[in-house]
Design a protein around this motif. Structure first.
Motif, PDB file in Angstrom:
ATOM      1  N   GLN A 255      -1.983   7.779  -8.682  1.00 53.87           N
ATOM      2  CA  GLN A 255      -0.950   8.423  -7.949  1.00 53.87           C
ATOM      3  C   GLN A 255      -1.461   8.726  -6.494  1.00 53.87           C
ATOM      4  O   GLN A 255      -2.436   9.381  -6.491  1.00 53.87           O
ATOM      5  N   GLY A 256      -1.032   8.340  -5.411  1.00 53.69           N
ATOM      6  CA  GLY A 256      -1.266   8.627  -4.070  1.00 53.69           C
ATOM      7  C   GLY A 256      -2.046   7.659  -3.591  1.00 53.69           C
ATOM      8  O   GLY A 256      -2.117   7.600  -2.347  1.00 53.69           O
ATOM      9  N   ALA A 257      -2.296   6.663  -4.112  1.00 55.61           N
ATOM     10  CA  ALA A 257      -3.377   5.522  -3.712  1.00 55.61           C
ATOM     11  C   ALA A 257      -2.964   4.266  -4.456  1.00 55.61           C
ATOM     12  O   ALA A 257      -3.837   3.617  -5.167  1.00 55.61           O
ATOM     13  N   ILE A 258      -1.682   3.842  -4.504  1.00 58.21           N
ATOM     14  CA  ILE A 258      -1.353   2.666  -5.163  1.00 58.21           C
ATOM     15  C   ILE A 258      -1.209   1.419  -4.510  1.00 58.21           C
ATOM     16  O   ILE A 258      -0.861   1.242  -3.270  1.00 58.21           O
TER      17      ILE A 258
ATOM     18  N   TYR B  45       0.803  -1.293   0.027  1.00 57.49           N
ATOM     19  CA  TYR B  45      -0.078  -0.061  -0.011  1.00 57.49           C
ATOM     20  C   TYR B  45       0.849   1.091   0.132  1.00 57.49           C
ATOM     21  O   TYR B  45       1.371   1.512   1.045  1.00 57.49           O
ATOM     22  N   ASP B  46       1.273   1.849  -0.992  1.00 57.15           N
ATOM     23  CA  ASP B  46       2.074   3.039  -1.377  1.00 57.15           C
ATOM     24  C   ASP B  46       1.037   4.013  -1.382  1.00 57.15           C
ATOM     25  O   ASP B  46       0.627   4.564  -2.626  1.00 57.15           O
TER      26      ASP B  46
ATOM     27  N   GLU C 188       6.972  -1.161   7.565  1.00 58.43           N
ATOM     28  CA  GLU C 188       6.031   0.102   7.258  1.00 58.43           C
ATOM     29  C   GLU C 188       6.898   0.970   6.212  1.00 58.43           C
ATOM     30  O   GLU C 188       8.001   0.860   5.958  1.00 58.43           O
ATOM     31  N   LEU C 189       5.900   1.685   5.594  1.00 57.34           N
ATOM     32  CA  LEU C 189       6.379   2.625   4.476  1.00 57.34           C
ATOM     33  C   LEU C 189       5.838   3.969   5.100  1.00 57.34           C
ATOM     34  O   LEU C 189       4.888   4.320   5.900  1.00 57.34           O
ATOM     35  N   LEU C 190       6.415   5.028   4.510  1.00 56.29           N
ATOM     36  CA  LEU C 190       6.364   6.427   4.548  1.00 56.29           C
ATOM     37  C   LEU C 190       5.196   6.912   3.789  1.00 56.29           C
ATOM     38  O   LEU C 190       4.826   6.097   2.833  1.00 56.29           O
ATOM     39  N   PRO C 191       4.326   7.837   4.193  1.00 54.60           N
ATOM     40  CA  PRO C 191       3.210   8.121   3.240  1.00 54.60           C
ATOM     41  C   PRO C 191       3.592   8.578   1.935  1.00 54.60           C
ATOM     42  O   PRO C 191       4.947   9.232   1.835  1.00 54.60           O
TER      43      PRO C 191
END
Length: 117
Positions: free
Chosen positions: A105-108, A36-37, A66-69
């Motif tokens: 973009q922003g919700a991949i 979830y990017d 964990e990923l960064l926003p």
């Protein structure tokens, strides 16, 4: 007489294939990695998922990374984390067999399916 010889060879080959498949299935299996990017969170039904990697292994165990926003500043670091996770899967004996990405973009959301060798 020729047909009689071919049948036992076919049966032996079939038995060998079944035995090797059974042994492989005991030692291997599939794992799925979902990435979830996203900006802050992606709506999944009634809840939200933050930017992260979720891995489900063939034995049902799970792992979260964990990923960064998602934003331009964090894009490189998130790619480093995704790449490190892909390399870790390879080191664990998994082979990537498919990858799919959806969203915008922003919700991949990307899914990776692995087979353990």
């Amino acid at each position: 007489m020729m047909k009689l010889r071919a049948i036992p060879v076919f049966i032996v080959a079939l038995i060998a294939m079944l035995v090797s498949t059974a042994a492989y299935s005991q030692n291997g299996g599939y794992a799925v990695m979902r990435v979830y990017d996203c900006n802050k969170s992606v709506s999944m039904g009634t809840g939200f998922i933050a930017a992260k990697i979720i891995i489900v292994y063939e034995d049902g165990k799970t792992e979260d990374v964990e990923l960064l926003p998602y934003n331009e500043k964090n894009a490189t670091e998130n790619l480093r984390r995704i790449t490190a996770t892909l390399n870790a899967m390879k080191a664990k004996g998994y082979f990537l067999i498919s990858q799919d990405t959806s969203g915008e973009q922003g919700a991949i959301v990307s899914d990776y399916t692995f087979l353990k060798q």
